[in-house]
Write an enzyme that holds these catalytic residues in place. Structure first.
Site, PDB file in Angstrom:
ATOM      1  N   LYS A 182      99.058  19.355-145.713  1.00 53.24           N
ATOM      2  CA  LYS A 182      98.076  20.427-145.513  1.00 53.24           C
ATOM      3  C   LYS A 182      97.435  20.295-144.139  1.00 53.24           C
ATOM      4  O   LYS A 182      96.738  19.326-143.867  1.00 53.24           O
ATOM      5  CB  LYS A 182      96.966  20.404-146.566  1.00 53.24           C
ATOM      6  CG  LYS A 182      96.081  21.649-146.472  1.00 53.24           C
ATOM      7  CD  LYS A 182      94.773  21.539-147.205  1.00 53.24           C
ATOM      8  CE  LYS A 182      93.673  20.937-146.375  1.00 53.24           C
ATOM      9  NZ  LYS A 182      93.196  21.787-145.257  1.00 53.24           N
ATOM     10  N   GLU A 210      92.564   7.203-142.465  1.00 49.20           N
ATOM     11  CA  GLU A 210      92.187   7.007-141.072  1.00 49.20           C
ATOM     12  C   GLU A 210      90.963   7.869-140.859  1.00 49.20           C
ATOM     13  O   GLU A 210      91.062   9.098-140.818  1.00 49.20           O
ATOM     14  CB  GLU A 210      93.361   7.397-140.166  1.00 49.20           C
ATOM     15  CG  GLU A 210      93.318   6.714-138.822  1.00 49.20           C
ATOM     16  CD  GLU A 210      92.585   7.543-137.792  1.00 49.20           C
ATOM     17  OE1 GLU A 210      91.344   7.427-137.744  1.00 49.20           O
ATOM     18  OE2 GLU A 210      93.237   8.292-137.074  1.00 49.20           O
ATOM     19  N   GLU A 215      78.734   9.531-136.275  1.00 50.12           N
ATOM     20  CA  GLU A 215      79.801  10.097-135.469  1.00 50.12           C
ATOM     21  C   GLU A 215      79.433  11.534-135.101  1.00 50.12           C
ATOM     22  O   GLU A 215      79.215  12.366-135.973  1.00 50.12           O
ATOM     23  CB  GLU A 215      81.110  10.072-136.269  1.00 50.12           C
ATOM     24  CG  GLU A 215      82.287  10.537-135.469  1.00 50.12           C
ATOM     25  CD  GLU A 215      83.596  10.376-136.223  1.00 50.12           C
ATOM     26  OE1 GLU A 215      83.633  10.707-137.419  1.00 50.12           O
ATOM     27  OE2 GLU A 215      84.574   9.910-135.611  1.00 50.12           O
ATOM     28  N   CYS A 267      88.521  10.492-133.183  1.00 45.84           N
ATOM     29  CA  CYS A 267      87.885   9.559-134.113  1.00 45.84           C
ATOM     30  C   CYS A 267      87.631   8.217-133.439  1.00 45.84           C
ATOM     31  O   CYS A 267      86.695   7.508-133.781  1.00 45.84           O
ATOM     32  CB  CYS A 267      88.738   9.387-135.356  1.00 45.84           C
ATOM     33  SG  CYS A 267      90.468   9.142-134.969  1.00 45.84           S
TER      34      CYS A 267
END
Lengths: 477, 289
Positions: free
Chosen positions: A183, A257, A388, A291
């Protein structure tokens, strides 16, 4: 002294072969998904690029069954050397259509063409090329003489590197003999659907790769599907935790991840000009939508003023704007939602007392743009030092001793990456061993290669992608 | 020895931060042999004991993970030497706990000692086997080294009181991780005797902490504790494991995949357990003049 102005150097958007509509790819065919179609937009202009058919929960079921059939009847029994040839074909087809894919990626994602052209697409091809070679050599990978695949892999990927993350997921899965239902992200489905066409051109047996566009609910349906043997997810730590909870108690093998808050540590003996380039690359590459971005700059107190002056000067020269322009350094933020999140978090930096500096670069009136921003005087307790941001926002903290640097760098629940800048070799090796992160870049930053394992410690996830180590995620070992 | 002599009975306590305290809760529970005869009162560890154990394990992690692999190998080999010296004691405790004939118990103890030696030898080899120099497409030297995950919570096997325990604990230590162990609830005595071995074998305080008590009570706290990096749910049983895995998701903990039923611990293991407690770290540096 005369100044040479930049002239616009836009890449032609026609190369993308943009079509008015795209459809899900299931069992080797493009099919009408029974989900609500979505419109994907160009974040640099806010114009609609195309309508994309999405999968419903029942389409996910069809896709998983197609993948299961392909696994049982074709893929798992095919000799590795034959599987390899399909992967080599795919690698070549990506290279052949690289300019088309790069322009399409830039249109759909907002990233500068020079990045999609020079990094995303060639590295995606490299991942297939690298893993192709493993398909008939798995007995040498250190997991026993004849390691077996898991079955059907359900894979959910993010919007920051749409094609590259697809390659990181699909290449190792196919090389090890698994079949795939993937996806793509809701806001960046296009390159995955062109990749589906590449699978057709490669003559890949139907059902080996299935692409199901949709939103989070379709990702959840895929993860929860009982016919899935392996779940691989790249995305936020928040969603990663939900997936780990959902998979708990099932036999599904999971790799995650997730997010990061990497420290980029600059010691007083570092070559500052090089460090500045690395810092800029670390946090402003791909608009900071990385990331493993170096979002916390840890500078030794004795050099912080000089470093910040050089950094601001360098950042002022970054060109923000049309992602299709070959001179553009910083493109568009991928979505209005993400832009709002970046703005909100940046505002907490002001509120908590950090000093904001913003690049004086002009910002286009249309589209989602956020100018490069550097916060100095940041304390460890501030949200901009802990959370983040996933945008072009750098938080600068200081340290006095190497031990303090390591302690501050490790003071985070994340652990994806870290940077070290120093001329002293012994200090590099010392710091590299002390930093609790899966990837450590010394005197460089944001380097990726299919031969180099990538992945996180702690809440940045588990499992690795790339290298011999990365094969484990798709083997029954 | 005259039959009239009264033996000196041992009080079995917890092993925590290198010391042998009672449970802070003051709780104990009776331990019996396989036929139901009273053996001892074991400490019934509490949530507070567990948290203290995690603190001790975290404190010990820097030193143990930072020790050279050669040094860790020697320390672990020393443990095997001490195990061998207590062979008879372990055999009688295993025989009583598991209800086995003396000969069978003895062979399990021997296997446990051999298992420990096998893992001790891995400390300075696992990085060679699992690490790599990465041939990247650019002017960089890139290498990958496996590093210990951190503090590991171990719910020890409920049935195999020594060989099973050694098989799950030794790999944790060989990788350089530190451990908080919840022993078998009904068969905890060999675990405490093993603690005595560890305490006298140069294993630094806090590297191993052993709690006697209930996996069902302590497991969820261990799984949700933010300072625990990985968990081996073996002793939780198939039902308990699901809850543990859910709790572990809150901190993205590594949860070891274990078989439904306790395996045959006498089978020779592969390095899967070592791999599970290691984090591959990739380091890059440019090459140039």
């Amino acid at each position: 002294m005369s100044t040479w102005e930049y002239a616009p150097a836009p890449e032609s958007r026609d190369i993308a072969n943009l079509r008015p509509s795209y459809r899900p790819f299931i069992g080797g065919e493009f099919v009408d998904g029974s989900g609500e179609p979505l419109k994907t937009i160009n974040p640099a202009t806010e114009e609609v690029l195309a309508e994309v058919g999405t999968a419903s929960v029942s389409d996910v079921d069809t896709a998983v069954k197609a993948a299961r059939r392909a696994y049982e009847r074709t893929w798992r029994t095919m000799p590795g050397a034959e599987r390899a040839k399909y992967l080599f074909r795919i690698a070549r087809l990506i290279q052949e259509r690289s300019r088309e894919l790069a322009v399409l990626e830039t249109l759909d994602n907002g990233k500068p063409i020079k990045e999609s052209r020079d990094a995303d697409v060639p590295t995606a091809a490299a991942h297939f090329f690298y893993h192709a070679g493993w398909a008939d050599k798995l007995g040498y990978a250190g997991y026993g003489p004849d390691p077996k695949p898991l079955g059907v892999a359900g894979q959910v990927i993010p919007w920051n590197f749409p094609l590259l993350m697809l390659a990181w997921k699909i290449a190792p899965a196919l090389a090890t003999g698994n079949t795939v239902v993937l996806k793509p992200a809701e806001t960046t489905p296009l390159s995955a659907l062109v990749f589906a066409e590449i699978c057709q051109q490669a003559g890949l047996p139907p059902g080996v790769v299935n692409i199901v566009p949709g939103a989070g609910d379709i990702g959840a349906a895929l993860v929860d599907h009982p016919g899935v043997d392996k779940v691989a997810f790249t995305g936020s730590t928040e969603v990663g935790k939900q997936i780990q909870r959902a998979v708990a108690g099932t036999p599904k093998k999971l790799t995650l991840e997730l997010g990061g808050k990497a420290a980029n540590v600059v010691f007083d003996d570092a070559p500052l000009d090089q460090a500045v380039e690395g810092i800029v690359n670390g946090i402003f590459y791909n608009q900071g939508h990385v990331c493993c971005a170096g979002s916390r700059l840890l500078a030794q107190e004795s050099v912080v003023d000089e470093l910040l002056e050089k950094l601001r000067h360098r950042v002022s020269t970054l060109r923000l704007g049309d992602p299709l322009d070959k001179n553009t350094d910083i493109g568009a933020v991928n979505s209005a939602e993400q832009l709002a999140r970046i703005r909100d978090l940046a505002e907490t930096g002001d509120a908590e007392g950090a000093q904001r500096w913003t690049s004086p670069c002009p910002v286009p009136e249309r589209g989602f743009f956020f100018p490069p921003t550097v916060f100095s005087g940041v304390e460890q307790s501030m949200r901009i030092a802990r959370e983040e941001i996933f945008g072009p926002v750098l938080s600068v903290l200081t340290f006095r001793t190497p031990d303090e640097a390591v302690a501050k760098a490790n003071n985070t629940p994340y652990g994806l990456s870290a940077g070290i800048w120093t001329e002293k070799g012994s200090r590099i090796l010392w710091a590299a061993s002390k930093l609790r992160a899966g990837v450590v870049w010394a005197n460089t930053f944001n380097r990726f290669d299919p031969a180099a394992p990538f992945g996180g410690y702690q809440e940045s996830g588990f499992g690795r992608e790339g290298g011999r180590t990365g094969l484990e995620a798709y083997l029954d070992v | 020895m005259s039959d009239a002599r009264v033996t000196v009975a041992k009080t079995y306590k917890l092993y925590l931060g290198g010391a042998f305290p009672r449970s802070e809760s003051g709780r104990t529970y009776p331990v019996t042999d396989a036929k139901g005869r009273f053996l001892a009162n074991a400490a019934h560890a509490s949530r507070k004991d567990l948290r203290d154990a995690v603190v001790a394990a975290r404190k010990a992690f820097g030193g143990w993970s930072g020790a050279t692999a050669y040094n860790r190998g020697q320390v672990l080999y020393r443990v095997a030497e001490m195990l061998e010296g207590r062979r008879e004691q372990f055999a009688s405790e295993v025989a009583a706990s598991e209800g086995l004939p003396a000969k069978k118990a003895q062979s399990l103890v021997d296997a446990a000692v051999d298992r420990w030696v096998w893992y001790a030898g891995w400390t300075d080899k696992v990085a060679t086997v699992l690490g790599a120099a990465n041939p990247v497409a650019g002017p960089y030297f890139s290498f990958t080294v496996p590093e210990p995950t951190g503090v590991v919570g171990v719910l020890a096997p409920q049935r195999s009181s020594l060989l099973g325990l050694v098989s799950v604990l030794a790999p944790v230590l060989a990788t350089g991780c530190t451990a908080v162990v919840v022993s078998s609830a009904e068969r905890p005595l060999p675990a405490i005797t093993l603690s005595e071995v560890l305490a006298t074998s140069d294993v630094p305080a806090g590297v191993v902490n052993v709690l006697t008590g209930k996996a069902s009570e302590l497991g969820p706290w261990l799984a949700s504790h933010a300072d625990v990096n990985a968990i081996d749910p073996t002793g939780a049983g198939p039902v308990g494991r699901v809850e543990l895995a859910r709790e572990a998701a809150g901190t993205v903990k590594r949860v070891l995949a274990v078989p439904e039923e306790e395996p045959d611990w006498t089978a020779q293991p592969d390095i899967a357990r070592l791999r599970q407690y290691l984090e591959p770290k990739t380091v890059w540096h440019p090459m140039g003049v």
